[in-house]
Motif scaffolding. Structure first.
Motif, PDB file in Angstrom:
ATOM      1  N   ILE C  65       0.837  -1.202   0.000  1.00 33.91           N
ATOM      2  CA  ILE C  65       0.000   0.000   0.000  1.00 33.91           C
ATOM      3  C   ILE C  65       0.874   1.255   0.000  1.00 33.91           C
ATOM      4  O   ILE C  65       0.577   2.234  -0.706  1.00 33.91           O
ATOM      5  CB  ILE C  65      -0.956  -0.034   1.220  1.00 33.91           C
ATOM      6  CG1 ILE C  65      -2.041  -1.100   0.989  1.00 33.91           C
ATOM      7  CG2 ILE C  65      -1.565   1.328   1.490  1.00 33.91           C
ATOM      8  CD1 ILE C  65      -2.962  -1.318   2.184  1.00 33.91           C
ATOM      9  N   ALA C  66       1.951   1.224   0.767  1.00 34.80           N
ATOM     10  CA  ALA C  66       2.853   2.383   0.818  1.00 34.80           C
ATOM     11  C   ALA C  66       3.475   2.646  -0.554  1.00 34.80           C
ATOM     12  O   ALA C  66       3.535   3.795  -1.017  1.00 34.80           O
ATOM     13  CB  ALA C  66       3.939   2.150   1.874  1.00 34.80           C
ATOM     14  N   ILE C  67       3.913   1.574  -1.211  1.00 33.27           N
ATOM     15  CA  ILE C  67       4.502   1.719  -2.547  1.00 33.27           C
ATOM     16  C   ILE C  67       3.474   2.295  -3.518  1.00 33.27           C
ATOM     17  O   ILE C  67       3.755   3.252  -4.261  1.00 33.27           O
ATOM     18  CB  ILE C  67       4.990   0.335  -3.073  1.00 33.27           C
ATOM     19  CG1 ILE C  67       6.139  -0.198  -2.217  1.00 33.27           C
ATOM     20  CG2 ILE C  67       5.390   0.426  -4.538  1.00 33.27           C
ATOM     21  CD1 ILE C  67       6.441  -1.684  -2.463  1.00 33.27           C
ATOM     22  N   ALA C  68       2.277   1.713  -3.512  1.00 30.08           N
ATOM     23  CA  ALA C  68       1.240   2.146  -4.447  1.00 30.08           C
ATOM     24  C   ALA C  68       0.835   3.598  -4.195  1.00 30.08           C
ATOM     25  O   ALA C  68       0.663   4.387  -5.134  1.00 30.08           O
ATOM     26  CB  ALA C  68       0.021   1.224  -4.324  1.00 30.08           C
ATOM     27  N   SER C  69       0.678   3.952  -2.924  1.00 29.40           N
ATOM     28  CA  SER C  69       0.278   5.321  -2.582  1.00 29.40           C
ATOM     29  C   SER C  69       1.316   6.316  -3.088  1.00 29.40           C
ATOM     30  O   SER C  69       0.976   7.381  -3.608  1.00 29.40           O
ATOM     31  CB  SER C  69       0.157   5.476  -1.059  1.00 29.40           C
ATOM     32  OG  SER C  69      -0.752   4.533  -0.544  1.00 29.40           O
ATOM     33  N   LYS C  70       2.564   5.958  -2.910  1.00 33.77           N
ATOM     34  CA  LYS C  70       3.670   6.852  -3.269  1.00 33.77           C
ATOM     35  C   LYS C  70       3.656   7.205  -4.760  1.00 33.77           C
ATOM     36  O   LYS C  70       3.920   8.345  -5.139  1.00 33.77           O
ATOM     37  CB  LYS C  70       4.984   6.146  -2.915  1.00 33.77           C
ATOM     38  CG  LYS C  70       6.152   7.094  -2.732  1.00 33.77           C
ATOM     39  CD  LYS C  70       7.348   6.344  -2.196  1.00 33.77           C
ATOM     40  CE  LYS C  70       8.629   7.140  -2.453  1.00 33.77           C
ATOM     41  NZ  LYS C  70       9.821   6.334  -2.090  1.00 33.77           N
ATOM     42  N   ILE C  71       3.373   6.223  -5.603  1.00 35.01           N
ATOM     43  CA  ILE C  71       3.432   6.493  -7.038  1.00 35.01           C
ATOM     44  C   ILE C  71       2.054   6.628  -7.687  1.00 35.01           C
ATOM     45  O   ILE C  71       1.933   6.676  -8.906  1.00 35.01           O
ATOM     46  CB  ILE C  71       4.271   5.418  -7.788  1.00 35.01           C
ATOM     47  CG1 ILE C  71       3.690   4.032  -7.542  1.00 35.01           C
ATOM     48  CG2 ILE C  71       5.726   5.502  -7.360  1.00 35.01           C
ATOM     49  CD1 ILE C  71       4.416   2.954  -8.341  1.00 35.01           C
ATOM     50  N   GLY C  72       0.992   6.671  -6.843  1.00 38.88           N
ATOM     51  CA  GLY C  72      -0.336   7.008  -7.385  1.00 38.88           C
ATOM     52  C   GLY C  72      -1.066   5.861  -8.059  1.00 38.88           C
ATOM     53  O   GLY C  72      -1.912   6.093  -8.935  1.00 38.88           O
ATOM     54  N   PRO C  74      -3.983   3.264  -8.006  1.00 37.03           N
ATOM     55  CA  PRO C  74      -5.217   3.119  -7.225  1.00 37.03           C
ATOM     56  C   PRO C  74      -5.249   1.817  -6.425  1.00 37.03           C
ATOM     57  O   PRO C  74      -4.694   0.798  -6.851  1.00 37.03           O
ATOM     58  CB  PRO C  74      -6.332   3.119  -8.275  1.00 37.03           C
ATOM     59  CG  PRO C  74      -5.675   3.027  -9.594  1.00 37.03           C
ATOM     60  CD  PRO C  74      -4.229   3.338  -9.446  1.00 37.03           C
ATOM     61  N   ILE C  75      -5.888   1.875  -5.269  1.00 36.52           N
ATOM     62  CA  ILE C  75      -5.991   0.724  -4.364  1.00 36.52           C
ATOM     63  C   ILE C  75      -7.460   0.379  -4.169  1.00 36.52           C
ATOM     64  O   ILE C  75      -8.284   1.258  -3.905  1.00 36.52           O
ATOM     65  CB  ILE C  75      -5.331   1.043  -3.004  1.00 36.52           C
ATOM     66  CG1 ILE C  75      -3.836   1.331  -3.212  1.00 36.52           C
ATOM     67  CG2 ILE C  75      -5.535  -0.096  -2.008  1.00 36.52           C
ATOM     68  CD1 ILE C  75      -3.147   1.919  -1.995  1.00 36.52           C
ATOM     69  N   ILE C  76      -7.771  -0.887  -4.327  1.00 33.50           N
ATOM     70  CA  ILE C  76      -9.148  -1.357  -4.188  1.00 33.50           C
ATOM     71  C   ILE C  76      -9.170  -2.459  -3.138  1.00 33.50           C
ATOM     72  O   ILE C  76      -8.460  -3.458  -3.277  1.00 33.50           O
ATOM     73  CB  ILE C  76      -9.681  -1.917  -5.529  1.00 33.50           C
ATOM     74  CG1 ILE C  76      -9.537  -0.865  -6.637  1.00 33.50           C
ATOM     75  CG2 ILE C  76     -11.127  -2.380  -5.395  1.00 33.50           C
ATOM     76  CD1 ILE C  76      -9.773  -1.400  -8.053  1.00 33.50           C
ATOM     77  N   HIS C  77      -9.964  -2.280  -2.103  1.00 29.17           N
ATOM     78  CA  HIS C  77     -10.107  -3.305  -1.072  1.00 29.17           C
ATOM     79  C   HIS C  77     -11.402  -4.072  -1.309  1.00 29.17           C
ATOM     80  O   HIS C  77     -12.488  -3.500  -1.222  1.00 29.17           O
ATOM     81  CB  HIS C  77     -10.132  -2.679   0.323  1.00 29.17           C
ATOM     82  CG  HIS C  77      -8.870  -1.950   0.674  1.00 29.17           C
ATOM     83  ND1 HIS C  77      -7.693  -2.611   0.929  1.00 29.17           N
ATOM     84  CD2 HIS C  77      -8.592  -0.621   0.777  1.00 29.17           C
ATOM     85  CE1 HIS C  77      -6.742  -1.721   1.197  1.00 29.17           C
ATOM     86  NE2 HIS C  77      -7.256  -0.502   1.104  1.00 29.17           N
ATOM     87  N   VAL C 130      -6.321   2.659   5.175  1.00 31.38           N
ATOM     88  CA  VAL C 130      -7.219   2.970   4.062  1.00 31.38           C
ATOM     89  C   VAL C 130      -7.349   4.485   3.925  1.00 31.38           C
ATOM     90  O   VAL C 130      -7.694   5.163   4.888  1.00 31.38           O
ATOM     91  CB  VAL C 130      -8.620   2.348   4.291  1.00 31.38           C
ATOM     92  CG1 VAL C 130      -9.544   2.640   3.120  1.00 31.38           C
ATOM     93  CG2 VAL C 130      -8.518   0.850   4.540  1.00 31.38           C
ATOM     94  N   ARG C 131      -7.040   4.972   2.723  1.00 31.19           N
ATOM     95  CA  ARG C 131      -7.206   6.408   2.468  1.00 31.19           C
ATOM     96  C   ARG C 131      -8.618   6.678   1.937  1.00 31.19           C
ATOM     97  O   ARG C 131      -9.249   5.784   1.377  1.00 31.19           O
ATOM     98  CB  ARG C 131      -6.189   6.869   1.421  1.00 31.19           C
ATOM     99  CG  ARG C 131      -4.748   6.620   1.814  1.00 31.19           C
ATOM    100  CD  ARG C 131      -3.843   6.797   0.612  1.00 31.19           C
ATOM    101  NE  ARG C 131      -4.254   5.919  -0.479  1.00 31.19           N
ATOM    102  CZ  ARG C 131      -3.805   6.000  -1.712  1.00 31.19           C
ATOM    103  NH1 ARG C 131      -2.924   6.939  -2.040  1.00 31.19           N
ATOM    104  NH2 ARG C 131      -4.212   5.158  -2.646  1.00 31.19           N
ATOM    105  N   THR C 132      -9.075   7.913   2.038  1.00 33.24           N
ATOM    106  CA  THR C 132     -10.444   8.227   1.572  1.00 33.24           C
ATOM    107  C   THR C 132     -10.547   8.070   0.052  1.00 33.24           C
ATOM    108  O   THR C 132     -11.638   7.894  -0.471  1.00 33.24           O
ATOM    109  CB  THR C 132     -10.850   9.669   1.944  1.00 33.24           C
ATOM    110  OG1 THR C 132      -9.848  10.557   1.435  1.00 33.24           O
ATOM    111  CG2 THR C 132     -10.959   9.833   3.447  1.00 33.24           C
ATOM    112  N   THR C 133      -9.433   8.121  -0.644  1.00 28.96           N
ATOM    113  CA  THR C 133      -9.490   7.969  -2.098  1.00 28.96           C
ATOM    114  C   THR C 133      -9.441   6.507  -2.543  1.00 28.96           C
ATOM    115  O   THR C 133      -9.555   6.225  -3.735  1.00 28.96           O
ATOM    116  CB  THR C 133      -8.316   8.727  -2.758  1.00 28.96           C
ATOM    117  OG1 THR C 133      -7.101   8.295  -2.107  1.00 28.96           O
ATOM    118  CG2 THR C 133      -8.465  10.226  -2.590  1.00 28.96           C
ATOM    119  N   ASP C 134      -9.239   5.594  -1.609  1.00 25.88           N
ATOM    120  CA  ASP C 134      -9.244   4.175  -1.985  1.00 25.88           C
ATOM    121  C   ASP C 134     -10.667   3.724  -2.294  1.00 25.88           C
ATOM    122  O   ASP C 134     -11.634   4.305  -1.811  1.00 25.88           O
ATOM    123  CB  ASP C 134      -8.675   3.319  -0.848  1.00 25.88           C
ATOM    124  CG  ASP C 134      -7.193   3.584  -0.618  1.00 25.88           C
ATOM    125  OD1 ASP C 134      -6.552   4.167  -1.510  1.00 25.88           O
ATOM    126  OD2 ASP C 134      -6.694   3.230   0.462  1.00 25.88           O
TER     127      ASP C 134
END
Lengths: 232, 232, 232, 232
Positions: C65-72, C74-77, C130-134
């Motif tokens: 999640i940290a890697i994905a957040s850093k480079i933008g 999207p994350i889907i749970h 979890v970020r609000t944009t996930d």
């Protein structure tokens, strides 16, 4: 239910949407739906489209095929058939058959024998010109051309985004397939010269109105030719 | 397209089919479709159903819920929402929004902000009485209540074969969901007192005609009450 | 069935395929599958992943999640839940529950109460950031993350072609979702540091072998970081 | 990855589950998957199953067909084919073909020409005895026999709840179809004498273990005969 229904006039919106429509030839396919003898051949039809309408759409569809062939748009013929257990299993079909009701208003339908796999009724209309490079999908077993068929897999593999739809019946297979295409994010363009219905002209007209006002585009073959010259 | 359309009279067939309809309470569910503030609350609606129609269907739906609760028919509330990328990704929606067209004829729609997840527009109408034992499905992202939702899984697990449909819009989500139910072999009964459309009364009426003549049953709440006494 | 199975060595092919893998950050999404307390919280798990494995994958997933957040990216749970009728309706689950069999070999499972909607077991693991944009998808009701969910609609709208998969269980939801992704033409990359199984390490390992040899890619977080630097 | 993997011993659970299995002949169907020359005919196979395995499963499948025919269980032959654009469109297949990798470990595969519609590779194995009353489904375009095919429609119409599975490859089409059946609430029984894999015996064995421990039943033809006598 017998009083006339006055269509709301949304022609200004519809005309502007038509004008804005751009067709990318590389991402477009022609799909014919259920152009089979059980529907369009008055001699054997088990769910007959009125004779004049048969001639009108067959002529339209062959023009559409000629246009598509000329500019290299892929053509996919989708047809349906019903193994005997399928008709017995459907609650609405079963209720209609038990009560010996006709599905069609102008002439008695014979739905109990409608398009068994391998029957004459299930054959593609012989008038329709099929090239060896055209695609055939004969796994359709209900209204929506996407449900239970490999159509979406094929369209995604071809990179197709816009569907030029033709065939019958306007208020069932064509409308259901338009919904099926819409919910999968395809752009739908119905050719009014190439669709007809066995269920009544009123339902044919209203289906086209519904498509224009909320689902996609309805254009004539002449309008298609114009668009393709513009796009080309 | 502005001249009146005369519906073909198939009332004898429709009346006989209605008479033959039997409802098995143990295999029936009520489904409400998109009864949300973005559709039915004139104060915030982004795709507004006309005010009088809102009141008519909300009253109808609460009657339907009361009937179902009384005899133990499960109730499922299906609602939709649109993450922002979804609206941008759809070719027809995108074309309408780019051209600043209104989806609705009687009043300007505001589809660009239509029912974001978590927004007031996405809320179920507060008037609708929801019991803790009712089912909620909020994964719907397009017209057909089956496409991309867990509805079919739930219905099969409940042993449901007949769907009593209510909600909006008659010519889009209700009609598309009726096709979705038909192609999956469910028996569809639409409650005419419980459906309405933001797109015009003509399309509302046509959709009901199309359902009666080829897809299922359209009955009033009074007719439903009669049926259930017969069945009970 | 107790004798050891010798895996065929296809490492040269697997290594070449890994080397060739290019990730387009703009067309990639992270998907976490069933990272819920019913699976990964030893205190309440109804289908418990072994404790050490819980810690391993939760740590891995937070790194992902940290890697994905850093480079933008999207994350889907995606999470699952089971209304009570669903468990009773499934023939295999029903057979296991009737016979009081444990689904898990190392510790007794308690599948009859597995992840009811709204239960503590159905909650996403609190450790997961979890970020609000996930994006959240909680309509999953069976193994395959695509079946009966809005996931494909969302992925197509986002323009995603490659899925970075994490979660549990490797041999059920992860493998079934990998098949679900493969048949829909998505590129699947499973992060070996981020998947685990409650059903036994043997099935975990073999699922990864099966994926590498026929379905997609299995890489470590370190390999992912390398790839993203190359791609960036 | 080359060290042996020790399968966890769950034989007591598996034996009890087998003992409890009851087959309702009226609600059972045999499904053969991809029993085609491209897989099982060593002379033309583009994705060859090892020769001895071909003989073993063809003999097994003909025994299964004889059993089913004798007691009136419907038989459905599902086969797959790939139009050329389909292979090019798949990211994993494309990566394998670009790198000239073999899908099969024991002998070079020739996947680029794998089972075009109408090709010899796409033919059902001539050894397999097909009656005119058997069902054929040839719309399969990927692993899962349900995805993009009319199979579910047919099974529901036939009232089938239990599937006796045979064919290839155990770790791809058979396993993916087992997941496809499980998520749609069918009871899956795989006949171990009737399945094989081109991808290695290790993946064949693991797939059967995975099915037994979490998805359904794996039995021999002898066990099937016993069950049917008990049920009959």
């Amino acid at each position: 239910m017998k009083k006339p229904i006055n269509p709301i006039d949304r022609s200004p919106m519809i005309e502007r949407m038509k004008k804005n429509l751009l067709l990318d030839v590389k991402r477009t396919a022609v799909i014919t739906i259920d152009c089979q003898r059980g529907n369009l051949d008055p001699k054997v039809a088990s769910l007959p489209v009125p004779d004049l309408e048969c001639r009108r759409v067959l002529s339209g569809i062959n023009s559409l095929i000629a246009i598509a062939s000329k500019i290299g748009i892929p053509i996919i013929h989708v047809t349906s058939a019903y193994e005997e257990p399928l008709l017995r299993a459907h609650p609405f079909v079963q209720a209609m058959l038990s009560a010996k009701e006709s599905f069609t208003p102008h002439r008695q339908s014979d739905y109990a024998r409608h398009k068994r796999p391998g029957s004459p009724e299930a054959e593609l209309m012989p008038e329709i010109i099929v090239r060896t490079t055209d695609y055939r999908i004969d796994s359709k077993r209900t209204f929506d051309m996407f449900y239970g068929t490999q159509l979406e897999i094929l369209l995604r593999a071809l990179g197709v985004e816009t569907l030029l739809l033709a065939g019958c019946n306007t208020n069932t297979c064509v409308l259901s397939s338009t919904f099926g295409a819409y919910i999968r994010n395809f752009r739908v363009v119905v050719l009014s010269d190439c669709v007809a219905s066995a269920y009544g002209e009123d339902l044919h007209h209203f289906s086209l109105l519904n498509i224009q006002r909320r689902l996609g585009w309805v254009i004539t073959l002449d309008e298609l030719k114009e668009k393709l010259e513009i796009a080309g």
